[in-house]
Design a protein around this motif. Structure first.
Motif, mmCIF file in Angstrom:
data_model
loop_
_atom_site.group_PDB
_atom_site.id
_atom_site.type_symbol
_atom_site.label_atom_id
_atom_site.label_comp_id
_atom_site.label_asym_id
_atom_site.label_seq_id
_atom_site.Cartn_x
_atom_site.Cartn_y
_atom_site.Cartn_z
ATOM 1 N N GLN A 65 0.824 -1.211 0.000
ATOM 2 C CA GLN A 65 0.000 0.000 0.000
ATOM 3 C C GLN A 65 0.862 1.267 0.000
ATOM 4 O OE1 GLN A 65 -3.242 0.210 -0.237
ATOM 5 N NE2 GLN A 65 -3.817 -1.933 -0.010
ATOM 6 N N ILE A 85 -0.664 5.037 0.704
ATOM 7 C CA ILE A 85 -1.038 5.562 2.029
ATOM 8 C C ILE A 85 0.041 6.504 2.566
ATOM 9 C CG2 ILE A 85 -1.498 4.957 4.446
ATOM 10 C CD1 ILE A 85 -2.751 2.364 3.444
ATOM 11 N N GLY A 110 -0.428 11.599 0.236
ATOM 12 C CA GLY A 110 -1.349 10.527 0.589
ATOM 13 C C GLY A 110 -2.041 10.787 1.913
ATOM 14 N N PRO A 111 -2.869 9.836 2.349
ATOM 15 C CA PRO A 111 -3.637 10.009 3.592
ATOM 16 C C PRO A 111 -2.778 10.294 4.822
ATOM 17 C CG PRO A 111 -4.421 8.107 2.360
ATOM 18 C CD PRO A 111 -3.177 8.567 1.679
ATOM 19 N N CYS A 125 7.368 3.883 0.915
ATOM 20 C CA CYS A 125 6.177 4.199 0.108
ATOM 21 C C CYS A 125 6.573 5.080 -1.069
ATOM 22 C CB CYS A 125 5.126 4.920 0.967
ATOM 23 S SG CYS A 125 4.199 3.839 2.069
#
Length: 328
Positions: A26, A29, A34-35, A207
């Protein structure tokens, strides 16, 4: 040792594997925008927490002593900003004869000129139990020194360093003044807190790595660059370790830990803006950026994996010193 006991002991290494795996699954994220909003939560909140934690856990006399440890500072800054770039330049003279993309090699040279980061070197030094105060000074000073002499806007560097390093550190020291007895009695897990923050940094870093289109290169070139980067890191860690532990160096084991991490780590936070400014308009900017994008997670991963080993070495070295002190 039972399974649960082993997990408790090695929770950090297990955590590294899990967060990297989750980042692969993921990446959206923890990617910038991102979040999780790492451009805020990591760049400001996490880094501020690291230095507030340091200010809370460090005795004022330790900070003062570290500030006056001129030999250590000279060693770290000279290695980082003089020896490191020169050694890599010589290495690249040889690598230029190979089939490795020349723009990747330029990226490696650029990486070598970066200052130490203000977070990972400090966290790893703290995780091992090294001279955290010295790591703080050298990480912040290196970024400030190179940033102020580069094309990156001086005011933005100064403001970010001041707000995320100096202010939290001072606040931590102020709070320590009020909570000294409580802290000495309860001994909060400062190291575990910093390690948990590092896991968050590792997650968001990977990420970015896994979601970055610039990493999609020729597999052979990419693999060679990764191997070169790990080789450089391991070689320079061994070199700084050898120099700082040699007879007559007068560096303590705790000093050596700070030296090893601060001398070999490079800043992504300062590096990317510098690359974008220095190489603005270059069509190969993405290729030049790749080594730095690889170096950053590699240094965190390698350093984190080595934490237990370095901690064991430091503990074994400190026992004879403590025994000698007690005997005298």
């Amino acid at each position: 040792m039972g399974l649960l006991a082993r997990i408790r002991k090695e929770w950090f290494i297990i955590g590294i594997v899990l967060v990297i795996f989750w980042a692969k699954l993921q990446p959206s994220i923890g990617v910038k925008g991102g979040p999780l909003k790492p451009e805020v939560t990591v760049a400001y909140i996490a880094v501020s927490l690291i230095f507030f934690n340091s200010g809370l856990s460090l005795k004022t006399e330790e900070l003062t002593s570290a500030l006056l440890h001129v030999r250590l500072h000279l060693f770290v800054q000279s290695f980082t900003l003089i020896f490191f770039p020169l050694a890599v330049w010589l290495l690249l003279r040889v690598l230029a004869l190979t089939a490795i993309d020349q723009w990747l090699l330029k990226g490696l040279q650029t990486v070598s000129c970066m200052p130490p980061p203000v977070s990972s070197a400090v966290i790893l030094t703290k995780a091992v139990g090294g001279n955290e105060a010295a790591a703080i000074f050298n990480s912040a000073f290196g970024s400030f020194l190179l940033g102020s002499s580069s094309s990156v806007p001086f005011s933005s560097i100064f403001t970010q360093l001041f707000m995320t390093v100096v202010v939290p550190l001072i606040l931590g020291q102020v709070c320590r003044g009020f909570l000294r007895e409580f802290l000495e009695r309860r001994k909060p897990p400062f190291g575990a807190v910093s390690s948990a923050v590092l896991l968050m940094i590792i997650y968001t870093t990977f990420c970015d790595t896994f979601s970055n289109p610039n990493i999609e290169l020729d597999p052979t070139s990419l693999l060679l660059v990764v191997l070169i980067i790990f080789s450089i890191q391991i070689s320079f860690m061994l070199l700084t370790f050898a120099f700082s532990t040699r007879s007559g160096s007068r560096f303590s084991p705790a000093d050596t830990v700070a030296i090893v991490f601060c001398s070999t780590h490079k800043s992504l936070t300062l590096g990317i803006p510098m690359l974008k400014i220095v190489f603005e308009g270059y069509e190969h900017l993405s290729l030049i950026s790749v080594p730095l994008l690889i170096y950053h997670p590699a240094q965190i991963l390698l350093g984190s994996v080595l934490v237990p080993t370095i901690r064991s070495w430091m503990t074994s070295r400190q026992k004879p010193i403590q025994a000698f002190s007690v005997h005298n």
